[in-house]
Design a protein around this motif. Structure first.
Motif, short mmCIF file in Angstrom:
data_model
loop_
_atom_site.label_atom_id
_atom_site.label_comp_id
_atom_site.label_asym_id
_atom_site.label_seq_id
_atom_site.Cartn_x
_atom_site.Cartn_y
_atom_site.Cartn_z
N GLY A 44 0.80 -1.22 0.00
CA GLY A 44 0.00 0.00 0.00
C GLY A 44 0.83 1.26 0.00
N ALA A 45 0.51 2.15 0.97
CA ALA A 45 1.12 3.48 0.99
C ALA A 45 2.62 3.44 1.24
CB ALA A 45 0.43 4.33 2.06
N GLY A 46 3.08 2.44 1.96
CA GLY A 46 4.53 2.30 2.17
C GLY A 46 5.11 3.27 3.18
N SER A 47 4.32 3.63 4.22
CA SER A 47 4.85 4.59 5.20
C SER A 47 5.99 3.97 6.01
CB SER A 47 3.74 5.08 6.13
OG SER A 47 3.21 4.04 6.92
N ASN A 48 5.90 2.69 6.33
CA ASN A 48 7.02 2.06 7.04
C ASN A 48 8.22 1.87 6.13
OD1 ASN A 48 6.66 1.40 9.89
ND2 ASN A 48 4.81 0.31 9.21
N MET A 49 7.95 1.62 4.85
CA MET A 49 9.07 1.57 3.89
C MET A 49 9.78 2.90 3.85
SD MET A 49 9.88 2.83 0.63
CE MET A 49 8.29 3.13 -0.13
N ALA A 50 9.01 4.00 3.85
CA ALA A 50 9.61 5.33 3.83
C ALA A 50 10.43 5.58 5.08
CB ALA A 50 8.51 6.39 3.69
N ALA A 51 9.92 5.14 6.24
CA ALA A 51 10.67 5.30 7.48
C ALA A 51 12.00 4.55 7.41
CB ALA A 51 9.84 4.82 8.67
N LEU A 52 11.95 3.33 6.86
CA LEU A 52 13.18 2.55 6.72
C LEU A 52 14.13 3.23 5.73
CD1 LEU A 52 11.69 -1.06 6.46
CD2 LEU A 52 12.89 -0.07 8.42
N LEU A 53 13.60 3.73 4.65
CA LEU A 53 14.43 4.37 3.63
C LEU A 53 15.15 5.59 4.19
CD1 LEU A 53 15.44 5.09 0.80
CD2 LEU A 53 13.22 6.19 0.40
N TYR A 54 14.41 6.49 4.80
CA TYR A 54 15.04 7.74 5.25
C TYR A 54 16.01 7.48 6.40
CZ TYR A 54 11.65 9.87 2.15
OH TYR A 54 10.92 10.20 1.03
N ALA A 55 15.70 6.50 7.25
CA ALA A 55 16.65 6.14 8.30
C ALA A 55 17.93 5.57 7.70
CB ALA A 55 16.02 5.14 9.26
N SER A 56 17.80 4.86 6.57
CA SER A 56 18.98 4.25 5.94
C SER A 56 19.92 5.29 5.37
CB SER A 56 18.54 3.29 4.82
OG SER A 56 18.14 4.00 3.65
N ARG A 57 19.45 6.52 5.21
CA ARG A 57 20.28 7.57 4.64
C ARG A 57 20.90 8.48 5.69
NH1 ARG A 57 16.63 8.93 -0.80
NH2 ARG A 57 17.22 7.00 -1.90
N LEU A 58 20.67 8.14 6.96
CA LEU A 58 21.29 8.89 8.03
C LEU A 58 22.74 8.42 8.22
CD1 LEU A 58 18.39 8.91 10.64
CD2 LEU A 58 19.20 10.85 9.28
N PRO A 59 23.62 9.28 8.72
CA PRO A 59 25.00 8.85 8.96
C PRO A 59 25.05 7.65 9.91
CG PRO A 59 24.80 11.24 9.14
CD PRO A 59 23.40 10.71 9.04
N GLY A 60 25.87 6.68 9.58
CA GLY A 60 26.05 5.53 10.44
C GLY A 60 25.01 4.44 10.27
N ALA A 61 24.11 4.57 9.28
CA ALA A 61 23.09 3.55 9.08
C ALA A 61 23.74 2.21 8.74
CB ALA A 61 22.14 3.96 7.97
N ALA A 62 23.12 1.15 9.24
CA ALA A 62 23.69 -0.20 9.07
C ALA A 62 23.19 -0.90 7.82
CB ALA A 62 23.37 -1.04 10.30
N TYR A 63 22.24 -0.31 7.12
CA TYR A 63 21.66 -0.98 5.96
C TYR A 63 21.34 0.04 4.87
CZ TYR A 63 17.22 0.84 7.68
OH TYR A 63 16.21 1.68 8.10
N GLU A 64 21.09 -0.49 3.67
CA GLU A 64 20.60 0.31 2.55
C GLU A 64 19.46 -0.44 1.88
OE1 GLU A 64 23.32 0.68 -0.75
OE2 GLU A 64 24.38 -1.16 -0.18
N ILE A 65 18.52 0.29 1.32
CA ILE A 65 17.40 -0.31 0.62
C ILE A 65 17.80 -0.51 -0.84
CG2 ILE A 65 14.96 -0.13 0.02
CD1 ILE A 65 15.51 -0.29 3.03
N VAL A 66 17.72 -1.74 -1.32
CA VAL A 66 18.12 -2.02 -2.70
C VAL A 66 16.94 -2.37 -3.60
CG1 VAL A 66 20.45 -2.75 -2.03
CG2 VAL A 66 18.61 -4.45 -2.14
N LEU A 67 15.77 -2.59 -2.99
CA LEU A 67 14.59 -2.92 -3.79
C LEU A 67 13.34 -2.65 -2.96
CD1 LEU A 67 13.28 -4.34 -6.33
CD2 LEU A 67 13.37 -6.46 -4.98
#
Length: 325
Positions: free
Chosen positions: A18-41
């Motif tokens: 659906g709207a992907g609000s949790n996906m967005a939360a994961l995505l933007y957190a992944s772009r913070l300094p020191g993030a342990a993961y990146e979204i690839v798909l």
């Protein structure tokens, strides 16, 4: 804590419906300094899911495959193929409204997480907020858990309670729980995917395996955890090295047959072994733990071999007999 400056980021595929609000939360957190993961798909079973447009705008690879007209196993296989093609190490379900086949779940065992809007094990499935209110609970909340074949039954990795107020409707509670979801999921995912580079998690893995050996006991040595055979005449067979004595590694120190074998192993696989300070002169080797693709069976083999080198003959004989059985 993991040293993110030298830790490769985990690659995560996110599945939405659906709207992907949790996906967005994961995505933007992944772009913070020191993030342990990146979204690839970002993948969805609904080509019209709003979250796909958000992901596309943010430059992420997306995949849309409607489940309509497809057998469940066929659809899961296609989604699995897309995830693997992206190079993902982990899968995060974020409002993915599909019950997955056992085969799909098994392929990602221990590497697939889900977020659920209740304080599990309470209220598995749907209508969680209404059920919490109807039960007179003081709190609803959110849980992040590992995915298993049984619905919402995997190990809970993190939870966050949300107070239920007088007069709350299910929609009222859902809106506040959603805010909590956006805080919890990125943190738990980051902690989980980075655990293999954290000294506390690695120590527990080694400790469990070392103490499973016959008559093994833990005893600190020069401030570092160590394991030895029990009794007054017990001898050390392993030490845990958390970047001690100038080492850049988190490692397990174990006995080899001597300096020649130690040097040979290091020459053949410098990414897996190193010569530890002080101990290396007598043939001990450092087995590097904080590295990609660590084989825990190999760690167990080293622990058992090192234990056998110092264990009393009666114990070593019993261990060999048990292995033969």
């Amino acid at each position: 804590m993991a040293d993110f400056a030298r830790t490769p980021k985990a690659r995560v595929a996110v599945l939405i419906s659906g709207a992907g609000s949790n996906m967005a939360a994961l995505l933007y957190a992944s772009r913070l300094p020191g993030a342990a993961y990146e979204i690839v798909l970002v993948a969805s079973n609904d080509p019209d899911a709003a979250g796909l447009a958000l992901a596309d705008a943010e430059g992420l690879e997306t995949c849309a495959l409607s489940h309509k007209g497809m057998a469940r196993a066929e659809h899961d296989a296609a989604m699995d193929a897309a995830i693997r093609a992206s190079g993902a190490d982990y899968v995060a379900l974020a409002g993915y409204m599909r019950i997955l086949t056992d085969d799909f779940v098994a392929k990602w065992r221990g590497r697939m997480l889900n977020i659920h809007p209740s304080l599990l094990p309470k209220y598995k499935g749907l209508d969680t907020h209404a059920r919490a209110i109807d039960a007179g609970d003081s709190h609803g909340g959110v849980s992040v858990h590992l995915v298993t074949p049984e619905l919402d039954a995997g190990e809970v990795l993190g939870q966050l309670p949300v107070a239920i107020r007088d007069g709350d409707t299910a929609d009222d509670l859902a809106a506040r729980v959603r805010l909590a979801e956006h805080q919890l999921y990125p943190r738990v995912l980051g902690e989980y995917v980075s655990r293999a580079y954290r000294a506390d998690w690695l120590l527990e893995q080694v400790r469990t395996r070392a103490l499973a050996l016959p008559e093994a006991e833990e005893r600190a040595s020069h401030g570092a955890p160590g394991w030895r055979t029990a009794g007054k005449s017990g001898k050390y067979f392993a030490y845990f090295n958390d970047r001690h004595h100038g080492s850049e590694h988190i490692a397990l120190l174990v006995k080899t047959s001597g300096p020649d074998e130690m040097e040979s192993l290091i020459e053949r696989a410098p990414e897996a072994y190193f010569k530890p300070a002080f101990y290396g002169a007598s043939g001990w080797i450092g087995v590097i733990l904080d590295r990609p693709g660590l084989d825990w069976q190999s760690v167990e083999d080293w622990l058992e071999r090192s234990w056998a080198a110092v264990a009393p003959k009666r114990l070593a004989s019993l261990q060999r007999a048990a292995a033969e059985l």
